[in-house]
Enzyme design. Structure first.
Site, PDB file in Angstrom:
ATOM      1  N   GLY A  85      -5.240  -1.342  -8.328  1.00  9.08           N
ATOM      2  CA  GLY A  85      -5.245  -2.351  -7.269  1.00  9.08           C
ATOM      3  C   GLY A  85      -6.668  -2.702  -6.886  1.00  9.08           C
ATOM      4  O   GLY A  85      -6.980  -2.910  -5.714  1.00  9.08           O
TER       5      GLY A  85
ATOM      6  N   GLY B  58      -8.367  -7.654  -2.404  1.00  8.81           N
ATOM      7  CA  GLY B  58      -7.903  -6.858  -1.269  1.00  8.81           C
ATOM      8  C   GLY B  58      -8.823  -5.668  -1.038  1.00  8.81           C
ATOM      9  O   GLY B  58      -9.982  -5.666  -1.453  1.00  8.81           O
TER      10      GLY B  58
ATOM     11  N   ARG C  90      -3.499  -6.343 -12.695  1.00  9.41           N
ATOM     12  CA  ARG C  90      -2.915  -7.149 -13.766  1.00  9.41           C
ATOM     13  C   ARG C  90      -3.817  -8.301 -14.185  1.00  9.41           C
ATOM     14  O   ARG C  90      -4.095  -8.511 -15.353  1.00  9.41           O
ATOM     15  CB  ARG C  90      -1.533  -7.680 -13.344  1.00  9.41           C
ATOM     16  CG  ARG C  90      -0.469  -6.607 -13.232  1.00  9.41           C
ATOM     17  CD  ARG C  90       0.745  -7.110 -12.489  1.00  9.41           C
ATOM     18  NE  ARG C  90       0.352  -7.624 -11.159  1.00  9.41           N
ATOM     19  CZ  ARG C  90       1.199  -8.092 -10.257  1.00  9.41           C
ATOM     20  NH1 ARG C  90       2.494  -8.143 -10.524  1.00  9.41           N
ATOM     21  NH2 ARG C  90       0.775  -8.521  -9.091  1.00  9.41           N
TER      22      ARG C  90
ATOM     23  N   LYS D 137      -9.475 -11.991 -12.217  1.00 11.08           N
ATOM     24  CA  LYS D 137      -9.819 -11.414 -10.914  1.00 11.08           C
ATOM     25  C   LYS D 137     -10.485 -10.043 -11.088  1.00 11.08           C
ATOM     26  O   LYS D 137     -11.386  -9.688 -10.330  1.00 11.08           O
ATOM     27  CB  LYS D 137      -8.574 -11.303 -10.048  1.00 11.08           C
ATOM     28  CG  LYS D 137      -8.129 -12.680  -9.538  1.00 11.08           C
ATOM     29  CD  LYS D 137      -6.904 -12.596  -8.675  1.00 11.08           C
ATOM     30  CE  LYS D 137      -6.485 -14.003  -8.247  1.00 11.08           C
ATOM     31  NZ  LYS D 137      -5.066 -14.117  -8.014  1.00 11.08           N
TER      32      LYS D 137
ATOM     33  N   ASP E  81       0.209  -3.346 -15.740  1.00  5.87           N
ATOM     34  CA  ASP E  81       1.199  -3.387 -14.661  1.00  5.87           C
ATOM     35  C   ASP E  81       1.577  -1.943 -14.361  1.00  5.87           C
ATOM     36  O   ASP E  81       2.234  -1.276 -15.168  1.00  5.87           O
ATOM     37  CB  ASP E  81       2.429  -4.184 -15.110  1.00  5.87           C
ATOM     38  CG  ASP E  81       3.486  -4.268 -14.012  1.00  5.87           C
ATOM     39  OD1 ASP E  81       3.392  -3.496 -13.033  1.00  5.87           O
ATOM     40  OD2 ASP E  81       4.403  -5.104 -14.139  1.00  5.87           O
TER      41      ASP E  81
ATOM     42  N   TYR F 179       9.799  -1.698   2.213  1.00  4.74           N
ATOM     43  CA  TYR F 179       8.439  -1.190   1.966  1.00  4.74           C
ATOM     44  C   TYR F 179       8.215   0.188   2.592  1.00  4.74           C
ATOM     45  O   TYR F 179       7.684   1.091   1.936  1.00  4.74           O
ATOM     46  CB  TYR F 179       7.463  -2.208   2.555  1.00  4.74           C
ATOM     47  CG  TYR F 179       5.995  -1.881   2.517  1.00  4.74           C
ATOM     48  CD1 TYR F 179       5.286  -1.845   1.319  1.00  4.74           C
ATOM     49  CD2 TYR F 179       5.292  -1.659   3.707  1.00  4.74           C
ATOM     50  CE1 TYR F 179       3.916  -1.592   1.307  1.00  4.74           C
ATOM     51  CE2 TYR F 179       3.920  -1.416   3.710  1.00  4.74           C
ATOM     52  CZ  TYR F 179       3.238  -1.379   2.508  1.00  4.74           C
ATOM     53  OH  TYR F 179       1.889  -1.134   2.494  1.00  4.74           O
TER      54      TYR F 179
ATOM     55  N   LYS G 181       6.435   3.916   1.025  1.00  7.74           N
ATOM     56  CA  LYS G 181       5.177   4.536   1.456  1.00  7.74           C
ATOM     57  C   LYS G 181       5.428   5.914   2.068  1.00  7.74           C
ATOM     58  O   LYS G 181       4.557   6.791   2.010  1.00  7.74           O
ATOM     59  CB  LYS G 181       4.445   3.618   2.446  1.00  7.74           C
ATOM     60  CG  LYS G 181       3.870   2.352   1.805  1.00  7.74           C
ATOM     61  CD  LYS G 181       2.753   2.649   0.800  1.00  7.74           C
ATOM     62  CE  LYS G 181       2.007   1.392   0.374  1.00  7.74           C
ATOM     63  NZ  LYS G 181       1.014   1.634  -0.678  1.00  7.74           N
TER      64      LYS G 181
ATOM     65  N   ILE H 142      -4.665  -4.741   7.257  1.00  2.00           N
ATOM     66  CA  ILE H 142      -5.902  -5.131   6.572  1.00  2.00           C
ATOM     67  C   ILE H 142      -5.814  -6.637   6.344  1.00  2.00           C
ATOM     68  O   ILE H 142      -4.814  -7.114   5.796  1.00  2.00           O
ATOM     69  CB  ILE H 142      -6.044  -4.473   5.180  1.00  2.00           C
ATOM     70  CG1 ILE H 142      -5.717  -2.976   5.218  1.00  2.00           C
ATOM     71  CG2 ILE H 142      -7.433  -4.709   4.610  1.00  2.00           C
ATOM     72  CD1 ILE H 142      -5.514  -2.373   3.826  1.00  2.00           C
TER      73      ILE H 142
END
Ligand SMILES: NC(=O)c1ccc[n+]([C@@H]2O[C@H](COP(=O)([O-])OP(=O)(O)OC[C@H]3O[C@@H](n4cnc5c(N)ncnc54)[C@H](OP(=O)(O)O)[C@@H]3O)[C@@H](O)[C@H]2O)c1
Ligand SMILES: *[C@@H]1O[C@H](CO)[C@@H](O)[C@H](O)[C@H]1NC(C)=O
Ligand SMILES: *[C@@H]1O[C@H](CO)[C@@H](O)[C@H](O)[C@H]1NC(C)=O
Ligand SMILES: *[C@@H]1O[C@H](CO)[C@@H](O)[C@H](O)[C@H]1NC(C)=O
Ligand SMILES: *[C@@H]1O[C@H](CO)[C@@H](O)[C@H](O)[C@H]1NC(C)=O
Length: 369
Positions: free
Chosen positions: A44, A48, A69, A73, A99, A209, A213, A259
């Site tokens: 990741g 971000g 992915r 970027k 991925d 979600y 987590k 964030i």
């Protein structure tokens, strides 16, 4: 002949001094997260908070392997991290497009990272890829519930399992000759999970979600205990035919609150208005601020890190059997948090109940009926 009272007072004073030094961190001095000259594998990492983590670790002297992915970027995040390198001539950077929801891709990316790193498994592995699709449970497809679990739990579990296996049961067994005493090969390894404050307190709108987590948090807690088996076996004189690794392994979790990232903007597309209402007073951090808070927690040697005041408060309010960073501070924090909840819980419940009463039955996606 000292009387009992003065002995008692002296002991009490010594205890106060001890606790004060403990609170000031005197028994836990120094940077517990040395990254200079070491290699970090970070998922990741392309935008971000991950992009900022990569950059900040680079500025502290780490070589970084960035995983996500989208290649273009990743390229731009790599250039950004590289531009901030502490020692540009020695630090190296690499990107891997993968991925991470695929088990096979996690195997591939760790193998590729190890080859690129001269045959050494990266010393620091940080599973940070994740994102949230918030909505009411009854407006969420089972497919979304599963894909949220794939990205926010399974991706981390796959990489954790691969990494720990590669560290502890390498294909070429460790031999005492291959270990340079006191060098990099003996420095502790770090496995880091990016969870979320939602793992401490779930609220309306995060039914898909939040559990992922929380599962990640439970995985880290279990591993934190389990890993002691291997760290202990290093000091054992009992030979099992399996050579122990020459290093300790440390497990950590970080728990961001809001964030201001592309992922957070994306959440707006499906977030229910009542979730916006519940989050209205939450402190929001920039990607860089949150990355800094995570890294500072790791440098302090903390097992779990809240990144802002709300996340810190929620952390101490739900410690359960989780390892403490500091017994005195965490217990005092727990007491404060238990009082805070007296006011916060009715507020959270009142807002949701009041929303239903005012707005009536929520609309539902027709394809779900
Ligand atoms: N934003 C918040 O308010 C917030 C709050 C608490 C916790 N967190 C957690 O903090 C972490 C970072 O959040 P963020 O908001 O900075 O994320 P973000 O802006 O959504 O960025 C996500 C990163 O993960 C990558 N990624 C997403 N899906 C992937 C996949 N299947 N395979 C590989 N890479 C993938 C993305 O790149 P590609 O799309 O190119 O793959 C990107 O680099 C996440 O774990 C998130 O759950 C965020
Ligand atoms: C990757 O990101 C770039 C820049 O945002 C975008 O133009 C491109 O379509 C993306 N590629 C893929 C495969 O999604
Ligand atoms: C998300 O939506 C809320 C309310 O609809 C708005 O106030 C906020 O600015 C939006 N945030 C982002 C990051 O788009
Ligand atoms: C580490 O944990 C202690 C105890 O919870 C806390 O007081 C301290 O602020 C934490 N350090 C960082 C940098 O987060
Ligand atoms: C349910 O989902 C649909 C489609 O995403 C959306 O338009 C609608 O606002 C959602 N309903 C609620 C109550 O959030």
């Amino acid at each position: 002949m000292p009387d009992l009272l003065s002995i008692g007072v002296t002991l009490l004073l010594l205890l106060v001094v001890y606790l004060s030094l403990d609170i000031m961190g005197l028994f836990n001095w120094g940077n517990k997260f040395q990254v200079e000259g070491r290699t970090v594998l970070l998922t990741g990492a392309s935008y971000g908070m991950g992009r900022e983590i990569a950059a900040q670790l680079s500025s502290r002297g780490a070589s970084v392997i960035l995983v996500a992915r989208n290649v273009s970027k990743l390229e731009s995040a790599l250039a950004y991290a590289q531009s901030l390198a502490k020692s540009p001539s020695t630090q190296r950077f690499h990107l891997i497009s993968a991925d991470v929801t695929s088990e096979a891709e996690n195997k591939r990316l760790l193998a590729e990272a190890t080859t690129w790193n001269g045959g050494r498994v990266p010393e620091i592995v940080w599973t940070n890829a994740g994102s949230s699709v918030p909505d009411l449970l009854l407006n969420t497809s089972v497919e979304t519930m599963r894909s949220q679990m794939e990205l926010n739990y399974w991706a981390a579990a796959y990489l954790a399992r691969e990494t720990l296996t590669a560290w502890l049961y390498p294909t070429t067994p460790y031999s005492p000759q291959s270990v340079e005493k006191g060098g990099q090969s003996e420095a502790p390894r770090h496995l880091i999970f990016t969870s979320s404050v939602i793992a401490f307190v779930n609220i309306a709108g995060y039914a898909a979600y939040g559990p992922a987590k929380s599962a990640m948090r439970a995985l880290a807690d279990g591993l934190r205990n389990e890993i002691l088996l291997y760290n202990g076996a290093r000091r054992s004189s009992t030979s099992t035919g399996q050579a122990p690794a020459p290093f300790d392994v440390n497990i950590h979790s970080v728990f961001p609150g809001t964030i201001k990232s592309p992922g957070f903007e994306q959440e707006n597309k499906t977030k229910h208005a009542v979730t916006h209402l519940l989050e209205a007073g939450d402190p929001a951090q920039s990607e860089a601020e949150c990355a800094t808070a995570c890294i500072q927690g790791l440098e302090a040697g903390n097992y779990s890190t809240g990144t802002n005041w709300l996340s810190k408060l929620m952390r101490v309010s739900s410690l359960g059997g989780t390892p403490r960073n500091n017994w005195v501070l965490d217990i005092c924090g727990q007491w404060v948090a238990s009082i805070v909840w007296i006011f916060v819980l009715p507020d959270l419940e009142g807002k949701v109940w009041g929303w239903g009463k005012k707005e009536g039955m929520p609309a539902r996606k027709t394809e779900l009926s």
